[in-house]
Design an enzyme around this catalytic site. Structure first.
Site, short mmCIF file in Angstrom:
data_model
loop_
_atom_site.label_atom_id
_atom_site.label_comp_id
_atom_site.label_asym_id
_atom_site.label_seq_id
_atom_site.Cartn_x
_atom_site.Cartn_y
_atom_site.Cartn_z
N ASP A 272 6.01 0.38 -2.74
CA ASP A 272 5.25 0.01 -3.93
C ASP A 272 3.76 0.38 -3.87
O ASP A 272 2.97 -0.16 -4.63
CB ASP A 272 5.40 -1.50 -4.19
CG ASP A 272 4.80 -2.34 -3.08
OD1 ASP A 272 4.53 -1.80 -1.99
OD2 ASP A 272 4.59 -3.54 -3.31
N GLU A 273 3.39 1.27 -2.97
CA GLU A 273 1.97 1.60 -2.82
C GLU A 273 1.77 3.09 -2.55
O GLU A 273 2.55 3.69 -1.81
CB GLU A 273 1.41 0.91 -1.57
CG GLU A 273 0.86 -0.46 -1.79
CD GLU A 273 0.22 -0.98 -0.52
OE1 GLU A 273 -0.53 -0.24 0.12
OE2 GLU A 273 0.51 -2.14 -0.18
N ASP B 221 -1.16 0.09 -6.51
CA ASP B 221 -0.30 -0.95 -5.97
C ASP B 221 0.51 -1.53 -7.12
O ASP B 221 -0.07 -2.00 -8.11
CB ASP B 221 -1.22 -2.02 -5.36
CG ASP B 221 -0.47 -3.02 -4.51
OD1 ASP B 221 0.66 -2.70 -4.11
OD2 ASP B 221 -1.03 -4.09 -4.25
#
Length: 401
Positions: A137-138, A12
């Site tokens: 973003d992950e 993350d």
DNA sequence: TCTGGGGTCCTAGGACCC
DNA sequence: TCTGGGGTCCTAGGACCC
């Protein structure tokens, strides 16, 4: 050599949007900055004539102008300094302006965000090819068979990925490594920012059971509220309940899933590729619009949405046969209607026509704040080249409102 | 002066077929 | 003429996630 065990990582990025902005504006470090915006903020951000993106001081004294500028935009993220004023993600920008008049507003630079997103994912797949994309973003990564993936439970590989991402982009991230996705996701939150957390099966009671049920990915505000009403607030408490009892209260599927989740069980594989199910466009108007009084404006917006969806379909190479609309009224109530055609289409006119038929099935006396158009039941374009006869019914946008 | 946009998955009822 | 299922597709709404 130790026996190989399942090592699934969840990575993350730390405060991704804010960090990307701060790379460009390092002088903002420590200041209250909010990132987000409405259409006008975004227009300003993507205007090629503005070589240098403006930094906007939110002037409380000029509220009307500010309202005009940020519209109904919400905050994507806020720096820690801004959070101290009570500002948080998803909050309306006007409310944020009231809480912290001196905050600096930055429009989201989607191109830049996407560039960094692709960059960090490319770095990961260079090191560990089995990666599941979970948004900008992950990601999940399967460490099991990657060199270093077993050392210190995955810590060595996590460190390598973290360092490589930082060296090549300047961005930091947090990683959790566990026997499955469920636990890895929770683990990645343990030591933010720049954290690495390693979880083994035997850590369940110590590290997972004390956490709030809400930390389980899939338990949202509603389920959490229901659990609390039943006297359950931690995962440990949830784990004490019989599966049959959970099924009684939440239904077969959810009950079984909750029971498994509370015991750290999750067999979902890493999915490296997937096909989209639907493609849609929606927009919230700058002011609420009325179907009759704002007919022309709504008609134009409706047509534009259909065109955008058609463009998106073409660009991504899909056609679809279920056309749907979504309306949000001024009281925030939401309705959807859809219509399944005999054949797939990607044509803006055909989408517009079908969506128009959907619109006729919906009450239009109340003011609207949002309109959306969706195409589902997708198939790859050109997979079967059946000529889709354009609807014989004339397209009459003006009559729909 | 509230509350974005783009998705996925699940449920549940009705139609329709076998 | 009463009593069944199962399976699939379509539609509407809602929870949840990033």
């Amino acid at each position: 050599m130790a026996e190989k065990i399942l090592r699934i990582a969840h990575l993350d990025m730390d405060a991704f949007y804010a960090s990307v902005e701060l790379l460009r504006y390092p002088q903002l470090k420590g200041l209250p900055v909010v990132i987000g915006g409405g259409r006008r903020t975004l227009d300003a951000a993507t205007d090629p004539n503005q070589l240098e993106r403006p930094l906007h001081r939110i002037p409380l004294e000029d509220f009307a102008r500010l309202k005009d500028y940020v519209g109904r935009g919400v905050i994507t993220t806020a720096t820690y300094a801004a959070r101290q004023f009570g500002i948080g993600s998803a909050m309306g920008l006007m409310k944020a302006a009231r809480l912290c008049p001196l905050a600096i507003l930055l429009p989201v630079d989607f191109l830049e965000i996407r560039r960094y997103s692709r960059a960090f994912k490319a770095i990961i797949t260079d090191i560990a090819p089995l990666m599941e994309d979970r948004g900008v973003d992950e990601v999940y990564i399967d460490f099991t068979d990657v060199p270093g993936g077993q050392r210190e439970g995955g810590r060595v590989l996590a460190r390598l990925i973290q360092k490589t991402i930082f060296d090549q982009t300047g961005l930091t991230c947090s990683v959790g490594v566990a026997p499955n996705k469920l636990l890895a996701k929770m683990a990645s939150e343990f030591n933010k920012p720049k954290g690495i957390s390693i979880v083994f099966e035997e850590d369940l009671q110590d590290k997972i059971w004390p956490l709030a049920c809400r930390k389980i990915n899939g338990i949202g505000p509603k389920a959490d509220e229901k659990l609390r009403a039943l006297g359950i607030s931690t995962i440990g408490e949830l784990a004490q309940k019989e599966e049959a009892w959970l099924i009684d209260h939440f239904g077969q599927k959810t009950g079984v899933w909750m029971h498994d989740a509370a015991h750290g069980r999750d067999t979902r594989p890493i999915v490296t590729t997937s096909e989209p199910v639907s493609i849609s466009r929606e927009t919230t108007f700058e002011r609420d619009l009325h179907a009759q009084r704002d007919k022309a404006e709504l008609g134009a917006i409706f047509t534009r949405l259909c065109q955008q969806v058609a463009d998106d379909l073409a660009r991504k190479g899909y056609v679809g046969k279920t056309i749907g609309i979504k309306l949000r009224y001024d009281d925030f109530k939401c309705v959807t209607r859809d219509l399944t055609l005999d054949a797939c289409t990607g044509d803006a006119q055909a989408i517009r026509h079908a969506a128009g038929l959907c619109l006729k099935r919906v009450p239009l006396t109340q003011r609207l704040r949002l309109l959306g158009v969706r195409v589902g039941s997708l198939a790859r374009a050109g997979a079967d080249e059946q000529a889709h006869a354009p609807a014989a019914v004339p397209d009459s946008p003006a009559q729909l409102f």
